[in-house]
Design a protein around this motif. Structure first.
Motif, PDB file in Angstrom:
ATOM      1  N   GLU A  52       6.578   7.393   0.421  1.00  0.00           N
ATOM      2  CA  GLU A  52       6.149   6.332   1.323  1.00  0.00           C
ATOM      3  C   GLU A  52       6.767   5.003   0.891  1.00  0.00           C
ATOM      4  O   GLU A  52       6.517   4.517  -0.205  1.00  0.00           O
ATOM      5  N   ASP A  54       6.655   2.078   5.444  1.00  0.00           N
ATOM      6  CA  ASP A  54       5.878   3.250   5.868  1.00  0.00           C
ATOM      7  C   ASP A  54       4.385   2.974   5.729  1.00  0.00           C
ATOM      8  O   ASP A  54       3.582   3.359   6.590  1.00  0.00           O
ATOM      9  N   TYR A  55       4.028   2.325   4.639  1.00  0.00           N
ATOM     10  CA  TYR A  55       2.608   2.023   4.434  1.00  0.00           C
ATOM     11  C   TYR A  55       2.082   1.136   5.559  1.00  0.00           C
ATOM     12  O   TYR A  55       1.016   1.401   6.132  1.00  0.00           O
ATOM     13  N   THR A  65       0.711   4.531   7.243  1.00  0.00           N
ATOM     14  CA  THR A  65      -0.485   4.813   6.442  1.00  0.00           C
ATOM     15  C   THR A  65      -1.629   3.872   6.752  1.00  0.00           C
ATOM     16  O   THR A  65      -2.760   4.319   6.999  1.00  0.00           O
ATOM     17  N   TYR A 121      -3.306   4.428  10.052  1.00  0.00           N
ATOM     18  CA  TYR A 121      -4.068   5.685  10.006  1.00  0.00           C
ATOM     19  C   TYR A 121      -5.396   5.489   9.277  1.00  0.00           C
ATOM     20  O   TYR A 121      -6.455   5.941   9.758  1.00  0.00           O
ATOM     21  N   GLN A 150      -2.314   8.684  -3.207  1.00  0.00           N
ATOM     22  CA  GLN A 150      -3.440   8.150  -2.467  1.00  0.00           C
ATOM     23  C   GLN A 150      -4.760   8.390  -3.236  1.00  0.00           C
ATOM     24  O   GLN A 150      -4.914   9.420  -3.880  1.00  0.00           O
ATOM     25  N   LEU A 155      -2.745  12.374   7.845  1.00  0.00           N
ATOM     26  CA  LEU A 155      -1.683  11.446   7.467  1.00  0.00           C
ATOM     27  C   LEU A 155      -0.337  12.156   7.409  1.00  0.00           C
ATOM     28  O   LEU A 155       0.694  11.576   7.773  1.00  0.00           O
TER      29      LEU A 155
END
Length: 327
Positions: A143, A147-148, A152, A155, A260, A317
């Protein structure tokens, strides 16, 4: 624990005696004390499926229904402790399995109080709980900072990941008696308490969690230079108080964060260096000392750095990363 007579009655199917016994409420606090004279809280459990089991780790995860509610039960054999060995050898029954020259193997049957199985009951359990403990394939995701922000974080914000149980601890509404240490400062403070994976009877698998009082930090990705005083305080006071309470020095501890995380409220893991705790591998664990140094070198390190982490096949995710063409 039910006494022997009650266990025999249940095994013989004596329904009249069973009906006379008080019902045990698994959501009450009765399980903290003596349950003799009460019907087992698991007597009404009906198994649907075994989600996962491990002969090596000696545990089993079972999905079923308890009093008509969805439930997940986790069974774990407790560790053998040095302080019970004398009683274990003196009071157990041995049944010979095999004898060959100098080698013999036995089935050892210890007294009931030395043969405990730690049992965790999640009831009512949601579909998320069932999936969490189900054996599945995992995939390593890389990630980026972008992307985060684009995958992420949206989400996470779209899901109902409740951390009310964390707030209950911080507000002393639950588990207050388990708190080992607290720094009450609302900016730099935290509570330190044993993780449920640790039976608190031996130090080889010591495991404590520091949960911060601040409620605006979800994970490693939120940390920046402004949080350095908080992180340094957690490391310093966490190590000091573990030494005061358990005599374990800082150089015998692993202190790390997960990414995570299993829940989105900042918390730090303190485990014995000798203990291979779940999630302590390089694909998920980030040493707190490394996190502090990375931020000192780059104030927004965790906003820009690519981070890798494992996701299970059914994780929502993972689907989002696939939809975005990132897998």
């Amino acid at each position: 624990m039910a006494d022997t007579k009650h266990e025999l009655d249940a095994a013989d199917g004596n329904e009249n005696d069973a009906a006379k016994r008080p019902r045990y409420d698994p959501n009450s606090d009765q399980g903290n004390g003596d349950a003799s004279g009460l019907e087992s809280p698991l007597s009404g459990f009906k198994t649907t499926t075994v989600l996962r089991d491990s002969a090596r780790e000696k545990n089993m995860f079972i999905h079923g229904k308890l009093n008509d509610q969805e439930a997940v039960i986790i069974l774990e054999k407790t560790p053998i402790r040095e302080d019970i060995l004398l009683e274990l050898f003196r009071c157990s029954r041995l049944n010979l399995d095999m004898s060959n020259d100098i080698y013999r193997t036995y089935q050892l049957q210890p007294p009931a109080h030395l043969n405990e199985i730690k049992t965790t009951v999640i009831c009512p359990a949601t579909e998320k709980h069932v999936k969490k403990y189900q054996l599945q394939e995992t995939y390593l995701v890389e990630e980026s900072g972008e992307d985060y922000r684009s995958i992420t974080l949206p989400y996470i914000q779209s899901q109902s990941f409740s951390v009310q149980w964390v707030y209950n601890i911080l507000d002393k509404k639950a588990e207050a008696e388990r708190i080992v240490y607290e720094d009450p400062d609302q900016e730099l403070g935290f509570v330190l308490l044993p993780d449920f994976k640790w039976d608190q009877k031996q130090l080889n698998d010591l495991y404590l969690i520091a949960i911060v009082h601040r409620r605006d930090i979800k994970s490693l990705r939120d940390l920046n230079v402004l949080h350095l005083p908080l992180l340094i305080n957690i490391r310093k006071k966490g190590e000091e108080n573990i030494f005061k309470r358990y005599g374990v020095t800082a150089n015998k501890l692993k202190v790390y964060l997960h990414y995570q995380p299993s829940y989105y409220h900042l918390h730090v893991h303190f485990t014995a260096l000798s203990y291979e705790a779940p999630g302590c591998g390089v694909e998920r664990a980030h040493l707190l000392s490394d996190v502090i140094q990375n931020i000192q070198l780059d104030y927004e390190y965790y906003q820009s750095r690519s981070l890798s982490f494992p996701l299970r096949a059914d994780d929502g995710l993972l689907s989002k990363f696939r939809e975005a063409g990132r897998l």
